[in-house]
Design an enzyme around this catalytic site. Sequence first.
Site, PDB file in Angstrom:
ATOM      1  CB  CYS A 131      -1.025   0.002   1.025  1.00  0.00           C
ATOM      2  SG  CYS A 131      -2.152   1.702   1.337  1.00  0.00           S
TER       3      CYS A 131
ATOM      4  CB  CYS B  28      -0.675   2.745   4.701  1.00  0.00           C
ATOM      5  SG  CYS B  28      -2.285   2.812   3.774  1.00  0.00           S
ATOM      6  CG  ASP B  29       3.213   1.192   4.408  1.00  0.00           C
ATOM      7  OD1 ASP B  29       2.485   1.701   5.665  1.00  0.00           O
ATOM      8  OD2 ASP B  29       2.905   0.001   3.837  1.00  0.00           O
TER       9      ASP B  29
END
Length: 509
Positions: free
Chosen positions: A337, A340-341
């Site tokens: 992701c 997200c990361d």
Amino acid sequence: MALDKAIKDQLTQYLAMLESEVVFAASLGEDDSSTKVREFLEEIAEMSPKITIQAVASERTPSFSINRPGEESGIAFAGLPLGHEFTSFILALLQVSGRPPKIDEALQKRIKAIDKPLHFETYVSLTCHNCPDVVQALNIMAVLNPSISHTMIEGGMFKEEIDKKKIMAVPTVFLDGEEFASGRQTIEQLLEKAAGPTSKDDFAEKELFDVLVVGGGPAGGSAAIYAARKGINTGMVVETMGGQVMETLGIENMIGTPYTEGPKLMRQVEEHINEYKVDVMKGQRAKDIRRNDVIEVELENGAVLKTKTAILATGARWRNINVPGEKEFKNKGVAYCPHCDGPLFAGKEVAVIGGGNSGIEAAIDLAGMAKHVYVLEFLPELKADLVLQNRLNTLENVTVITNAATKEIAGSDHVEQLTYVDRETNGEFTLAVEGVFILIGLMPNTEWLKDRIVLNERNEIVVDKHGATNIEGVFAAGDCTDSVYKQIITSMGSGATAALGAFDHLIRS
């Protein structure tokens, strides 16, 4: 820092809903980060006579907890709860003031029954759209049970802590100082890990369903709504409400909606489901299906649900590349992701495996944060839409490598390099990268059906034009089926088709 007008207008409406006085117990220093948090808290406190600020000493600076006067809620924020976490802050403020969380009574009872102290810490990035689900779930647990406490830690303000604990994926949750969970989690999943699974006895009184939907993504949601609107007894077995769409940030091809985001869309779907009398059983995974006098769906906790018809909408998950190092370094540099990361890899070199739309969108996104991005595509050319390729070609810190077969991901306690083979020359090359984002498509969640349902060579459920499978009364929809296209809108359509097919079957039976 000054909040913009749109946020202040939104805040004004929410602050009017405060049930009682609240106190920001703030641990602040003279550094820039503390100044930002101080200005944030002061600006909000000025907007409501029910909010005051109290100086305290805490293990983290800057941080603040939200309490009632003379009481500790157990809810704290280390850093600024802006971006996707602003909603988490607002909900915590309202819930601490006395507004009840919107979760069902059975779940509340399970949370209140926990009789041991639990201290959770969640590391987040403000661009992570999965993090708020975890933060809000743990805040609810803290509000309902005084034995539970929770601190959200914003990685940008506590980078040394992130680096020391070698956190390379968000959200990452620690319980009493030990790593507890990583990635998107529902409140049911977190509760199960902390307090144990639900008992099969909790399902003993369930009536015979007319339609039982297995899955909570776009196909499952659509199927449940269409079934419930027919006035028949409808149930849903849902491991994670929202499914894979929860990891999709920008959606620009939902007809009639020029732009939305996955979590927002699926919240709307869940709200739509809740408009009808649907028995939604969250945090449950099906492990078997069989037909006797009626259809029986067995859950992993041993409970057996009985239904006249079933709709399988179990969706799909990110496909693995199955090379050495992928499993070993998951959440230690291997990620799926970018939204997200990605911020955790700011200023670092990363690789994206996959040249389709998802891979190229990820590369474009990461290029704005990473030092350099390598895109590895197995085929001789990229498969992404031309508009995405054109945008990629304008970025100076991106290198595209085609005919690349990933051989190994390696490192010590986190990713340090990736080795690939050039499929034309058979030459072997190594890239010094600290992050590897894998986006090579999806795999259907059908392993539990192999001995029951006819699957094709890709392990997809074979369905007819009514959504029917080889078992009488069992239908299927969405990305777990042999549908040619895997899109949100086609999944929703197939969910409706399966529900109508199931209804027709009930009429004929």
